[in-house]
Motif scaffolding. Structure first.
Motif, PDB file in Angstrom:
ATOM      1  N   SER A  87      -7.972  -1.686  -3.828  1.00 26.68           N
ATOM      2  CA  SER A  87      -6.645  -1.250  -3.612  1.00 26.68           C
ATOM      3  C   SER A  87      -5.509  -1.738  -3.217  1.00 26.68           C
ATOM      4  N   GLU A  88      -3.703  -1.606  -3.768  1.00 27.13           N
ATOM      5  CA  GLU A  88      -2.893  -2.322  -4.202  1.00 27.13           C
ATOM      6  C   GLU A  88      -2.828  -2.097  -2.601  1.00 27.13           C
ATOM      7  N   LEU A  89      -1.810  -3.086  -1.946  1.00 31.97           N
ATOM      8  CA  LEU A  89      -1.386  -3.554  -0.902  1.00 31.97           C
ATOM      9  C   LEU A  89       0.249  -3.008  -0.212  1.00 31.97           C
ATOM     10  N   PRO A  90       0.360  -2.759   0.775  1.00 29.16           N
ATOM     11  CA  PRO A  90       2.191  -2.231   1.159  1.00 29.16           C
ATOM     12  C   PRO A  90       2.888  -4.107   0.552  1.00 29.16           C
ATOM     13  N   SER A  91       3.984  -3.009  -0.149  1.00 30.72           N
ATOM     14  CA  SER A  91       5.219  -3.604  -1.287  1.00 30.72           C
ATOM     15  C   SER A  91       5.948  -4.398  -0.428  1.00 30.72           C
ATOM     16  N   ASN A  92       6.043  -4.276   1.047  1.00 31.54           N
ATOM     17  CA  ASN A  92       6.709  -5.129   1.481  1.00 31.54           C
ATOM     18  C   ASN A  92       6.225  -5.675   3.363  1.00 31.54           C
ATOM     19  N   VAL A  93       6.809  -6.213   3.992  1.00 32.55           N
ATOM     20  CA  VAL A  93       6.506  -6.778   5.429  1.00 32.55           C
ATOM     21  C   VAL A  93       7.084  -5.727   6.171  1.00 32.55           C
TER      22      VAL A  93
END
Length: 183
Positions: A87-93
């Motif tokens: 899966s993709e991951l969150p795009s930012n902190v």
């Protein structure tokens, strides 16, 4: 473990702690609390009730239409990431903190009530949550001391076996890197 509101309150405490660890700005901290407190609101909608795969995504659209900040509505969409092996991951902190708070609360809460995965049984996807935390930290180069986080946040979770939870994370870490922990 209580209601969804109580889960959001616990996640807000975790997110606040992580915001300090990762040195978020004051305005971002305000948005972070808003994102966490809105994070489960879409679960009450008819749309998510009927189509559970839309959880988070509907929150994104509801928050965007309501005029929330882009950080908030993006975090709502990405709060469950990663949701699978590739899966993709969150795009930012910012979004990562919301996702980490969700996963950490689930792990600490379920471990505290004895819902620890055994053998091939993992009905609450805790292995995936732990692996997700590791992957998010690696992706965004976040220095996370899980032992310290668990120790400092464990007051919210009665009967939490902190040692077992840390060992559980270590097993996920070794699995991700495909190494033998006994070597």
């Amino acid at each position: 473990l209580g209601s969804m509101y109580e889960k959001c309150e616990r996640e807000a405490k975790i997110a606040s702690y992580l915001a300090d660890v990762f040195a978020l700005k004051e305005k971002e901290k305000e948005f972070l609390q808003k994102a966490v407190m809105l994070s489960k609101a879409d679960l009450m909608s008819e749309m998510v009730y009927e189509f559970t795969e839309l959880q988070g995504l509907m929150g994104y659209y509801y928050a965007k239409i309501a005029g929330e900040n882009e950080l908030v509505y993006t975090a709502l969409k990405e709060q469950y990431l990663p949701d699978g092996e590739d899966s993709e991951l969150p795009s930012n902190v910012f979004s990562s903190i919301v996702a980490l708070a969700n996963k950490l609360d689930s792990l600490m809460g379920l471990f505290s009530v004895g819902k620890i995965p055994t053998g091939s049984k993992d009905p609450f996807a805790l292995r995936r949550a732990a692996a997700g935390i590791v992957k998010i930290a690696m992706e965004h180069k976040l220095s996370i001391d899980l032992s310290k986080i668990i120790d400092e946040l464990s007051v919210e979770y009665k009967n939490l076996d902190k040692k077992s939870l840390v060992e559980f994370f270590n097993e996920r870490l070794f699995k991700i890197f495909e190494v033998n922990p006994t070597v």
